[in-house]
Structure formats: structure tokens, C-alpha cells
Design an enzyme around this catalytic site. Structure first.
Site, mmCIF file in Angstrom:
data_model
loop_
_atom_site.group_PDB
_atom_site.id
_atom_site.type_symbol
_atom_site.label_atom_id
_atom_site.label_comp_id
_atom_site.label_asym_id
_atom_site.label_seq_id
_atom_site.Cartn_x
_atom_site.Cartn_y
_atom_site.Cartn_z
ATOM 1 N N SER A 1 24.813 -42.915 61.339
ATOM 2 C CA SER A 1 23.819 -42.378 62.271
ATOM 3 C C SER A 1 22.462 -42.942 61.897
ATOM 4 O O SER A 1 22.219 -43.273 60.726
ATOM 5 C CB SER A 1 23.772 -40.851 62.143
ATOM 6 O OG SER A 1 22.612 -40.334 62.767
ATOM 7 N N TYR B 1 22.426 -33.484 56.516
ATOM 8 C CA TYR B 1 23.122 -34.304 57.526
ATOM 9 C C TYR B 1 22.743 -35.773 57.324
ATOM 10 O O TYR B 1 23.618 -36.657 57.227
ATOM 11 C CB TYR B 1 22.778 -33.853 58.949
ATOM 12 C CG TYR B 1 23.384 -34.787 59.983
ATOM 13 C CD1 TYR B 1 24.765 -34.864 60.141
ATOM 14 C CD2 TYR B 1 22.577 -35.637 60.754
ATOM 15 C CE1 TYR B 1 25.333 -35.751 61.045
ATOM 16 C CE2 TYR B 1 23.142 -36.527 61.658
ATOM 17 C CZ TYR B 1 24.513 -36.577 61.800
ATOM 18 O OH TYR B 1 25.082 -37.464 62.687
HETATM 19 C C1 8X3 Z 1 22.790 -38.329 65.615
HETATM 20 C C2 8X3 Z 1 21.381 -38.770 65.588
HETATM 21 O O1 8X3 Z 1 18.952 -38.107 65.205
HETATM 22 O O2 8X3 Z 1 20.316 -36.573 66.470
HETATM 23 O O3 8X3 Z 1 23.491 -38.657 64.463
HETATM 24 O O4 8X3 Z 1 20.607 -36.777 64.091
HETATM 25 S S1 8X3 Z 1 20.283 -37.486 65.323
#
Ligand code: 8X3
Length: 255
Positions: A143, A156
Site C-alpha cells: 500500500s 497499518y
Molecule cells: C490503502 C491506502 O491510504 O487508504 O492501503 O491507507 S490508504
């Protein structure tokens, strides 16, 4: 431009019941690829199984599996031991919560670590004997949250930096095997991602994607298919894919 796949081997896709995993399953199926689709939600897998087999005449195997159950991942690989696998789309992962570090619910952190790190590792490691035999391809879904920090992204983002580091490490540790490794880092993609992040709060989730044209799961699947259909001597190491209206995890042009 050639977009051909080996129709005698299977692509294994985790997190295949929705979002990027499901879109990738559909696009690979359209190229005639046989699939092993894995996710927690069996009913959704069954529906996808039926749809893809009848529309594309391919073979689809489904397996209900929570990748954070490491023993179950081992059993899964034992069960598919006789199948030829030449692609792993290591896609299962989630975000849970978006709180300041101090106030984060530790259980939410653990859930992300169990799935995005431990499950991700187990799935990747046990795929390697299969992929060695076929000179296959691993696609890891990270990500843009792993490239730059943002408010409440803390763990995350950390799990996704971890995915990026493992992608790079695999490129080195697998050198000489013929196995290719690609890391895909998407920005804002409108899937169930934010609904899951906000514990089912649909209004909060919808607000994330308002005022600009966000990426769709199909946009990312399209990039995955591009990477896995290059000739065997071409390894796209990483792709960072943003919506045009997003410049970094925190910077958007919103109307
Ligand atoms: C998804 C991108 O920026 O919404 O992994 O975390 S974000």
C-alpha cells in the site's frame, strides 16, 4: 503487447472474495487461467466459483481459509500438494481502525499483524516449493500507506512497509530460481477496505472516496495482470499506483 498465461497451471489468490482479489480472479479467468481462490467467506467464493467456471470454462478450486490461522494455511497447502501453481497473488490483508497511537485498540493492531504480517508470511513461504517447480510469480499487495505515514495509519502502515521489505528480500533470496516477485502499492481504492477499517461504519467509509475519482479494484487487477503477463525475463519489482487526484496518502485534490 501479449497478455498470455500458462493455462496448465493455477493462480492462487488470497482474499479473493471481494475487492482487488476478486477483480484479479475475474481478469485472470478471462485470460483462461485456472484459479485457486481462497478467502474466509465460503458463500462468496462459491458464487465466484460458479460464475468463473461457467463463463470462462476454466477450473476453479475454492478454499475457505483465514490466513491468520497458520495451522490452517499449512493444511491448505498439503491439500493442494498435487496441483501446479505458477502464481501467488498474496492479497489477503486489512486495515482495522484509524486512531492516534496512544488510543489505538491493541486488538485491532493484533488483527492487522496476524493477517498482514504473519498470515502473509506463511502464505508466501509455503508457496515457494510450488513456484520453484514452475518458475512462478509472487505478487504482494502492499500500500502507499507503507511508503509514507499519515494520521492514524501507524501499525497499518507498518505492516505494509513490512510487505514492501519482504518483497525486496524475496527478490534477493529467490534469485536464481526463476521466480519473479512484484510488489504493488495502491493508493485510494474504493473497495470494502474503508468499511472494514471503520468497523462497518459505511458513512465514514464513503466519505474517504468523496469528491474525487478514486481507483477501483479493477484498476489494480489490471496492473497485476500486466505484471504477471510479461515475458519470463522481465520482473516488475514494484508499482506505486495512485488516483490522478491523489498525490500522497494525505494530499488529495477534492471537489
Ligand atoms: C490503502 C491506502 O491510504 O487508504 O492501503 O491507507 S490508504
Amino acid at each position: 503487447m501479449h497478455f498470455s498465461v500458462n493455462q496448465n497451471a493455477f493462480a492462487l489468490i488470497t482474499g479473493a472474495s471481494s475487492g482487488i482479489g476478486q477483480a484479479t480472479a475475474r481478469q485472470l479467468a478471462a485470460l483462461g487461467k485456472n484459479l485457486i481462490i481462497v478467502a474466509r467467506r465460503q458463500e462468496r467464493l462459491a458464487a465466484l466459483h460458479q460464475e468463473l467456471e461457467s463463463e470462462h470454462g476454466i477450473t476453479v478450486k475454492t478454499y475457505s481459509l483465514d490466513v491468520s490461522d497458520l495451522k490452517a494455511v499449512e493444511t491448505f497447502y498439503q491439500d493442494i500438494a498435487n496441483l501446479k501453481v505458477d502464481m501467488l497473488i498474496n492479497n489477503a490483508g486489512l486495515s482495522r481502525g484509524k486512531e492516534p497511537f496512544e488510543h489505538y485498540d491493541f486488538k485491532d493492531w493484533e488483527e492487522m499483524i496476524d493477517i498482514n504480517i504473519k498470515g502473509f508470511l506463511k502464505v508466501a513461504q509455503l508457496a515457494i516449493p510450488f513456484l520453484k517447480e514452475t518458475a512462478g510469480h509472487i505478487v504482494n499487495l502492499s500500500s502507499t500507506a507503507g511508503l509514507e505515514a499519515y494520521e492514524g495509519g501507524n501499525v497499518y502502515g507498518g505492516t505494509k512497509s513490512f510487505v514492501q521489505m519482504i518483497s525486496k528480500s524475496l527478490r534477493i533470496d529467490l534469485l536464481g530460481t526463476g521466480i519473479r516477485v512484484t510488489d504493488i502499492a495502491p493508493g485510494a481504492v474504493n473497495t470494502e477496505f474503508s468499511t472494514i477499517r471503520f468497523h462497518g461504519n459505511k458513512d465514514k467509509a464513503d466519505a474517504v472516496y468523496q469528491g474525487f475519482t478514486e481507483l477501483t479494484a479493477d484498476d489494480i487487477a489490471d496492473n497485476i495482470v500486466y505484471c504477471v503477463t510479461r515475458p519470463p525475463h522481465v520482473n516488475i519489482e514494484s508499482l506505486v499506483v495512485y488516483p490522478t487526484a491523489q498525490a500522497s496518502p494525505r494530499i488529495f485534490s477534492k471537489k
